[in-house]
Design a protein around this motif. Structure first.
Motif, mmCIF file in Angstrom:
data_model
loop_
_atom_site.group_PDB
_atom_site.id
_atom_site.type_symbol
_atom_site.label_atom_id
_atom_site.label_comp_id
_atom_site.label_asym_id
_atom_site.label_seq_id
_atom_site.Cartn_x
_atom_site.Cartn_y
_atom_site.Cartn_z
ATOM 1 N N VAL A 137 -8.186 -6.780 5.605
ATOM 2 C CA VAL A 137 -6.991 -7.607 5.466
ATOM 3 C C VAL A 137 -6.188 -7.120 4.266
ATOM 4 O O VAL A 137 -6.735 -6.818 3.203
ATOM 5 N N VAL A 138 -4.877 -7.027 4.460
ATOM 6 C CA VAL A 138 -3.985 -6.665 3.352
ATOM 7 C C VAL A 138 -2.859 -7.688 3.305
ATOM 8 O O VAL A 138 -1.891 -7.599 4.063
ATOM 9 N N ASP A 139 -3.011 -8.708 2.432
ATOM 10 C CA ASP A 139 -1.939 -9.667 2.229
ATOM 11 C C ASP A 139 -1.433 -9.515 0.792
ATOM 12 O O ASP A 139 -1.826 -8.593 0.070
ATOM 13 N N THR A 140 -0.558 -10.414 0.371
ATOM 14 C CA THR A 140 0.025 -10.308 -0.967
ATOM 15 C C THR A 140 -1.045 -10.346 -2.048
ATOM 16 O O THR A 140 -1.003 -9.572 -3.016
ATOM 17 N N ASN A 141 -2.022 -11.244 -1.893
ATOM 18 C CA ASN A 141 -3.085 -11.348 -2.892
ATOM 19 C C ASN A 141 -3.916 -10.068 -2.966
ATOM 20 O O ASN A 141 -4.286 -9.606 -4.048
ATOM 21 N N VAL A 142 -4.231 -9.509 -1.805
ATOM 22 C CA VAL A 142 -5.038 -8.284 -1.775
ATOM 23 C C VAL A 142 -4.270 -7.117 -2.398
ATOM 24 O O VAL A 142 -4.830 -6.320 -3.153
ATOM 25 N N LYS A 143 -2.983 -7.029 -2.113
ATOM 26 C CA LYS A 143 -2.170 -5.973 -2.721
ATOM 27 C C LYS A 143 -2.192 -6.096 -4.247
ATOM 28 O O LYS A 143 -2.312 -5.101 -4.963
ATOM 29 N N ARG A 144 -2.078 -7.336 -4.739
ATOM 30 C CA ARG A 144 -2.089 -7.553 -6.188
ATOM 31 C C ARG A 144 -3.414 -7.087 -6.794
ATOM 32 O O ARG A 144 -3.442 -6.427 -7.829
ATOM 33 N N GLU A 164 -10.412 -14.217 -1.802
ATOM 34 C CA GLU A 164 -10.828 -15.206 -2.799
ATOM 35 C C GLU A 164 -10.612 -14.665 -4.210
ATOM 36 O O GLU A 164 -10.171 -15.395 -5.100
ATOM 37 N N LEU A 165 -10.879 -13.396 -4.399
ATOM 38 C CA LEU A 165 -10.665 -12.787 -5.710
ATOM 39 C C LEU A 165 -9.191 -12.897 -6.110
ATOM 40 O O LEU A 165 -8.872 -13.247 -7.247
ATOM 41 N N GLY A 166 -8.313 -12.602 -5.170
ATOM 42 C CA GLY A 166 -6.885 -12.713 -5.461
ATOM 43 C C GLY A 166 -6.430 -14.145 -5.629
ATOM 44 O O GLY A 166 -5.487 -14.422 -6.372
ATOM 45 N N GLY A 167 -7.112 -15.071 -4.957
ATOM 46 C CA GLY A 167 -6.691 -16.469 -4.998
ATOM 47 C C GLY A 167 -7.146 -17.232 -6.227
ATOM 48 O O GLY A 167 -6.461 -18.157 -6.672
ATOM 49 N N GLN A 226 -4.834 -13.995 -9.997
ATOM 50 C CA GLN A 226 -3.599 -14.689 -9.664
ATOM 51 C C GLN A 226 -2.420 -14.011 -10.361
ATOM 52 O O GLN A 226 -2.587 -13.058 -11.115
ATOM 53 N N LYS A 227 -1.221 -14.532 -10.138
ATOM 54 C CA LYS A 227 -0.059 -13.952 -10.819
ATOM 55 C C LYS A 227 -0.280 -13.959 -12.321
ATOM 56 O O LYS A 227 0.020 -12.991 -13.008
ATOM 57 N N THR A 228 -0.793 -15.084 -12.855
ATOM 58 C CA THR A 228 -1.284 -15.116 -14.227
ATOM 59 C C THR A 228 -2.798 -15.008 -14.129
ATOM 60 O O THR A 228 -3.454 -15.944 -13.688
ATOM 61 N N PRO A 229 -3.374 -13.866 -14.486
ATOM 62 C CA PRO A 229 -4.794 -13.616 -14.203
ATOM 63 C C PRO A 229 -5.738 -14.517 -14.980
ATOM 64 O O PRO A 229 -5.439 -14.955 -16.087
ATOM 65 N N ARG A 230 -6.916 -14.771 -14.367
ATOM 66 C CA ARG A 230 -7.979 -15.568 -14.981
ATOM 67 C C ARG A 230 -9.269 -14.730 -14.980
ATOM 68 O O ARG A 230 -10.309 -15.194 -14.546
#
Length: 304
Positions: free
Chosen positions: A145-152, A189-192, A196-200
């Motif tokens: 799967v390649v969605d926005t989160n995965v691309k990030r 899940e990693l991207g979510g 995230q946009k502001t990483p944790r």
């Protein structure tokens, strides 16, 4: 691969730690507890541009009302559209397409869902991403799967060029063979929750920190994050503080340097010696700092 990506040599370890991280703890959405393609298709269609918390309630109510694909196919389209509108699930066309897709499963596939991404795309309103998600999560027969989160994630972790071809090639190379269900869940899940946009990174225990290009450099820009995130407390800020402190002193032991870099420095804590050594290691690699051992004690100084 069509474009270069900085994948580590120990790709097996990269895969293993992500799957272990996901399986040890992840968000418990109900559609992750089923392999029913109908229930998964409903969740995927609902999740398009809708917050997952709202989707969870709507998904449960939808399946209570139409528990099988046959029930949905037999329903009046107006009732399905009204449900969609009442639950604020976005464009009503998606409800119409979902209803038509249910009828196709009955009429064209004898009530059995296709299992491959290509075959699933024959269903009304099912595009490449949704088809691949259903194939992965229902049948374990999907592609990466390649969605926005995965691309990030891929852009930050492995410095993948910002192009669809590069993302798709890298995602495909990383995914273990025959493991699309767990892998796609894990990387999304990693991207979510972590990337995230502001990483944790530290708060979420990101399992890829030791390989991650962004974590090592402090540059957390990404295709959907064109500017730097919050600077306060970032790795980039901590690197700058180390340099600033060492400019004032010829040489400092770790436990003297640490509290000057972070007020919450604790030798054996989350921000302790191990964290500081890693920060210093990055700066050493950049040719800015050097460390030395004196009678079992590590000291740091600016490189002359």
């Amino acid at each position: 691969m069509t474009e270069a990506a900085s994948l580590p040599e120990d790709t097996g370890d990269v895969r293993a730690v992500l799957i272990e991280w996901y399986e040890s703890d992840h968000r418990d959405f109900p559609w992750r507890r089923t392999t029913d393609p109908y229930a998964i298709l409903v969740s995927e269609v609902m999740s398009q541009q809708t917050q997952l918390e709202r989707v969870e309630k709507a998904w449960t109510a939808f399946l209570d009302r139409w528990p099988t694909v046959a029930d949905l196919a037999a329903a009046e389209r107006g009732a399905v559209v009204s449900f969609w509108s009442d639950h604020r699930l976005g464009y009503n066309n998606r409800a119409k397409y979902l209803h038509t897709a249910a009828q196709q499963v009955l009429d064209e596939h004898d009530g059995e869902f296709p299992t491959s991404p290509t075959a699933l795309r024959s269903l009304q309103g099912v595009g490449p991403y949704t088809a691949n998600a259903v194939a992965s999560f229902a049948f374990n027969e999907g592609n990466a799967v390649v969605d926005t989160n995965v691309k990030r994630v891929l852009y930050r972790a492995f410095d993948v060029p910002d192009s669809d071809a590069a993302f798709e090639d890298t995602a495909a190379e990383l995914m273990p063979e025959g493991a699309s269900r767990v892998w796609n869940n894990a990387i999304m899940e990693l991207g979510g929750v972590a990337c995230q946009k502001t990483p944790r990174c530290d708060a979420a225990g990101c399992p890829w920190r030791e390989w991650c290009h962004a974590y090592q450099t402090g540059d957390f820009t990404a295709p959907d994050v064109p500017t730097q995130p919050e600077f306060e407390g970032s790795r980039r800020q901590m690197r700058g503080r180390v340099i600033s402190v060492l400019k004032e002193y010829d040489e400092l032991p770790l436990d003297t340097l640490g509290p000057r870099v972070r007020v919450d420095y604790s030798p054996d804590g989350e921000y302790g010696r191990a964290w500081l050594r890693e920060l210093l290691s990055d700066l050493e690699a950049d040719g800015l700092v050097e460390t030395d051992e004196h009678d079992g004690e590590t000291t740091a100084q600016l490189r002359q």
